[in-house]
Design an enzyme around this catalytic site. Structure first.
Site, PDB file in Angstrom:
ATOM      1  CG  ASP A   1     -55.346  13.403 -58.945  1.00  0.00           C
ATOM      2  OD1 ASP A   1     -54.316  13.591 -58.671  1.00  0.00           O
ATOM      3  OD2 ASP A   1     -55.850  13.009 -60.074  1.00  0.00           O
TER       4      ASP A   1
ATOM      5  N   GLY B   1     -46.538  29.723 -51.558  1.00  0.00           N
ATOM      6  CA  GLY B   1     -45.976  29.244 -53.057  1.00  0.00           C
ATOM      7  C   GLY B   1     -46.900  29.867 -54.265  1.00  0.00           C
ATOM      8  N   GLY B   2     -47.088  31.208 -53.922  1.00  0.00           N
ATOM      9  CA  GLY B   2     -47.662  31.932 -54.917  1.00  0.00           C
ATOM     10  C   GLY B   2     -46.861  32.683 -56.049  1.00  0.00           C
ATOM     11  CB  ALA B   3     -43.533  32.761 -56.957  1.00  0.00           C
ATOM     12  N   GLY B   4     -45.568  30.274 -57.900  1.00  0.00           N
ATOM     13  CA  GLY B   4     -45.509  28.851 -58.532  1.00  0.00           C
ATOM     14  C   GLY B   4     -46.529  29.034 -59.686  1.00  0.00           C
TER      15      GLY B   4
ATOM     16  N   GLY C   1     -50.257  28.881 -57.723  1.00  0.00           N
ATOM     17  CA  GLY C   1     -50.347  29.937 -56.781  1.00  0.00           C
ATOM     18  C   GLY C   1     -50.487  31.178 -57.456  1.00  0.00           C
TER      19      GLY C   1
ATOM     20  CE  LYS D   1     -49.365  18.366 -51.852  1.00  0.00           C
ATOM     21  NZ  LYS D   1     -49.493  19.908 -51.562  1.00  0.00           N
TER      22      LYS D   1
HETATM   23  N1  LIG Z   1     -49.864  21.248 -60.708  1.00  0.00           N
HETATM   24  C1  LIG Z   1     -50.691  20.469 -60.619  1.00  0.00           C
HETATM   25  O1  LIG Z   1     -51.207  19.661 -61.537  1.00  0.00           O
HETATM   26  C2  LIG Z   1     -51.527  19.953 -59.269  1.00  0.00           C
HETATM   27  C3  LIG Z   1     -52.539  19.353 -59.142  1.00  0.00           C
HETATM   28  C4  LIG Z   1     -52.957  19.002 -57.834  1.00  0.00           C
HETATM   29  C5  LIG Z   1     -52.422  19.591 -56.758  1.00  0.00           C
HETATM   30  N2  LIG Z   1     -51.240  20.452 -56.992  1.00  0.00           N
HETATM   31  C6  LIG Z   1     -50.752  21.066 -55.609  1.00  0.00           C
HETATM   32  O2  LIG Z   1     -50.866  22.524 -55.876  1.00  0.00           O
HETATM   33  C7  LIG Z   1     -49.778  23.054 -55.064  1.00  0.00           C
HETATM   34  C8  LIG Z   1     -49.168  24.207 -56.063  1.00  0.00           C
HETATM   35  O3  LIG Z   1     -48.403  23.054 -57.144  1.00  0.00           O
HETATM   36  P1  LIG Z   1     -48.013  23.699 -58.469  1.00  0.00           P
HETATM   37  O4  LIG Z   1     -48.214  23.257 -59.741  1.00  0.00           O
HETATM   38  O5  LIG Z   1     -48.262  25.290 -58.642  1.00  0.00           O
HETATM   39  O6  LIG Z   1     -46.422  23.868 -58.095  1.00  0.00           O
HETATM   40  P2  LIG Z   1     -45.192  24.662 -58.482  1.00  0.00           P
HETATM   41  O7  LIG Z   1     -43.857  23.753 -58.305  1.00  0.00           O
HETATM   42  O8  LIG Z   1     -45.392  25.420 -59.912  1.00  0.00           O
HETATM   43  O9  LIG Z   1     -45.134  25.750 -57.301  1.00  0.00           O
HETATM   44  C9  LIG Z   1     -44.834  25.612 -56.119  1.00  0.00           C
HETATM   45  C10 LIG Z   1     -44.270  26.806 -55.309  1.00  0.00           C
HETATM   46  O10 LIG Z   1     -44.211  26.646 -53.987  1.00  0.00           O
HETATM   47  C11 LIG Z   1     -42.928  27.191 -53.527  1.00  0.00           C
HETATM   48  N3  LIG Z   1     -42.342  26.324 -52.527  1.00  0.00           N
HETATM   49  C12 LIG Z   1     -41.867  25.046 -52.670  1.00  0.00           C
HETATM   50  N4  LIG Z   1     -41.222  24.674 -51.532  1.00  0.00           N
HETATM   51  C13 LIG Z   1     -41.575  26.018 -50.502  1.00  0.00           C
HETATM   52  C14 LIG Z   1     -41.026  26.147 -49.203  1.00  0.00           C
HETATM   53  N5  LIG Z   1     -40.477  25.222 -48.334  1.00  0.00           N
HETATM   54  N6  LIG Z   1     -41.365  27.390 -48.732  1.00  0.00           N
HETATM   55  C15 LIG Z   1     -41.890  28.342 -49.619  1.00  0.00           C
HETATM   56  N7  LIG Z   1     -42.188  28.039 -50.849  1.00  0.00           N
HETATM   57  C16 LIG Z   1     -42.130  27.041 -51.425  1.00  0.00           C
HETATM   58  C17 LIG Z   1     -41.990  27.030 -54.999  1.00  0.00           C
HETATM   59  O11 LIG Z   1     -40.744  28.048 -54.829  1.00  0.00           O
HETATM   60  C18 LIG Z   1     -42.791  27.407 -55.952  1.00  0.00           C
HETATM   61  O12 LIG Z   1     -43.241  28.710 -56.162  1.00  0.00           O
HETATM   62  C19 LIG Z   1     -48.854  22.050 -54.671  1.00  0.00           C
HETATM   63  O13 LIG Z   1     -49.185  21.880 -53.365  1.00  0.00           O
HETATM   64  C20 LIG Z   1     -49.432  20.751 -55.526  1.00  0.00           C
HETATM   65  O14 LIG Z   1     -49.128  19.672 -54.865  1.00  0.00           O
HETATM   66  C21 LIG Z   1     -50.611  20.561 -58.189  1.00  0.00           C
END
Ligand SMILES: NC(=O)c1ccc[n+]([C@@H]2O[C@H](COP(=O)([O-])OP(=O)(O)OC[C@H]3O[C@@H](n4cnc5c(N)ncnc54)[C@H](O)[C@@H]3O)[C@@H](O)[C@H]2O)c1
Length: 332
Positions: free
Chosen positions: A134, A7-10, A13, A162
């Site tokens: 959380d 998920g490093g392009a999100g 990540g 989750k």
């Molecule tokens: N954003 C927040 O405030 C927050 C808070 C706590 C925890 N999190 C957790 O942190 C992690 C990252 O969150 P984020 O906000 O960066 O999310 P995001 O949606 O911005 O990024 C998620 C990335 O995961 C990739 N992805 C999704 N499903 C996939 C799959 N099946 N195979 C490969 N890649 C896949 C997507 O393409 C995307 O690039 C998540 O697990 C989320 O539950 C986020």
């Protein structure tokens, strides 16, 4: 050391990969991401030409492809962030959440276990950090805060998926002795977040002179953490967290949604100053609440502070302003 980041392009990540790449000059990184609508590889421009960084487009639901990647890269450590992450999408279409968050996490764990565990049952050196939320703890009333001891009570398909993944991770430690650690973090803000999330939505709609949508009466409370503080905490937990443990992470920084939206409008008033009648707050519009909208989240982060010495140190005001400026550049 070979580090696999999913998920490093999100949002988180990409911030994490840039942070780790700069911090660990000996480490090699592989980013696997299916490149969903929430991804943007340009967030990784600062490291994309590094000979210590590689990207592979891959859906972790595809177990055979994942196996090939793990066997080829031979990771020593995994930061697992790949997930469907937007609560509203989980309400309108929950299935991808079960696939990516539950099945995908299982695939990753199982392929790592098969790679790391030797035939005699012993393990090669490794570490698996599972990044969670959380939201698995449900909602709070006016008082109290989530801690590692709070019982799980997920309320949306997102948080349930989750929670399911957290339990599978937990079982891999308890059953197989895998070296896992889990973090449950509060709401992040900062650069690289997808348009759909609250803070980018407020800035984008305001700059376009459109109504700024706020759920219900904006009374819901969230604890906001700057994404780079979160990255530091993840690094620390990966390095020093106790095997099999969980750590809640938060900013000790609670805001009612409506107050946060007004704060962002005030920053925009100072930075841009083109809101209707001189005030972007005039664009705030209350819209029908999200079904099952959790009222309040708050984090008691004393465990990570006492055990690992981490607490959110950055100034919220400064980083919110910096974040607003980053989105202004994207949207203007
Ligand atoms: N954003 C927040 O405030 C927050 C808070 C706590 C925890 N999190 C957790 O942190 C992690 C990252 O969150 P984020 O906000 O960066 O999310 P995001 O949606 O911005 O990024 C998620 C990335 O995961 C990739 N992805 C999704 N499903 C996939 C799959 N099946 N195979 C490969 N890649 C896949 C997507 O393409 C995307 O690039 C998540 O697990 C989320 O539950 C986020």
């Amino acid at each position: 050391m070979n580090i696999l980041v999913t998920g490093g392009a999100g949002f988180i990540g990409s911030n994490l990969l840039c942070y780790l790449h700069d911090r660990y000059s000996e480490a090699e990184f592989l980013n696997i991401d299916k490149l969903s609508y929430a991804s943007d590889l340009s967030y990784l421009n600062s490291i994309k030409t590094s000979n210590r960084y590689r990207f592979k487009k891959l859906d972790i639901v595809d177990r055979d492809a994942l196996r090939d990647i793990i066997r080829g890269f031979e990771p020593d450590g995994v930061f697992h962030l790949a997930a469907e992450s937007h609560v509203d999408n989980s309400i309108s279409g929950p299935e991808p959440f079960i696939q990516s968050n539950v099945v995908g996490t299982f695939n990753l764990l199982e392929e790592c276990r098969r790679f790391w565990q030797q035939e005699d049952g012993n393990w090669n050196p490794h570490r698996f950090l599972h990044v969670s939320t959380d939201e698995v703890y449900g909602e709070l009333g006016d008082e109290g805060a989530f801690s590692e001891k709070t019982p799980y009570a997920p309320n949306s398909p997102y948080s349930a998926s989750k929670a399911g993944s957290d339990f599978i991770v937990r079982s891999y430690h308890h059953t197989y002795g895998m070296n896992v650690v889990t973090t449950n973090c509060s709401n992040n803000f900062g650069p690289h977040q997808h348009d759909e999330k609250l803070i980018p939505t407020v800035i984008r709609t305001a700059l376009n002179g459109k109504e700024i949508p706020v759920y219900g009466k904006g009374e819901n409370v969230r604890d906001w953490l700057y994404v780079k503080d979160h990255c530091e905490a993840l690094d620390l937990v990966f390095q020093q967290g106790k095997k099999g443990d969980t750590y809640v992470i938060g900013g000790n920084n609670e805001w009612k949604n409506i107050d946060l939206v007004k704060k962002i409008c005030d920053i925009l008033n100072e930075e841009v100053g083109e809101g209707p009648e001189g005030d972007y707050k005039n664009l705030i519009t209350f819209v029908m609440d999200r079904p099952g909208h959790d009222f309040r989240y708050a984090i008691d982060a004393s465990k990570i502070k006492e055990e690992l010495g981490w607490s959110a140190t950055r100034s919220f005001e400064d980083h919110l302003r910096e974040t607003v400026r980053w989105y202004m550049e994207q949207y203007q």
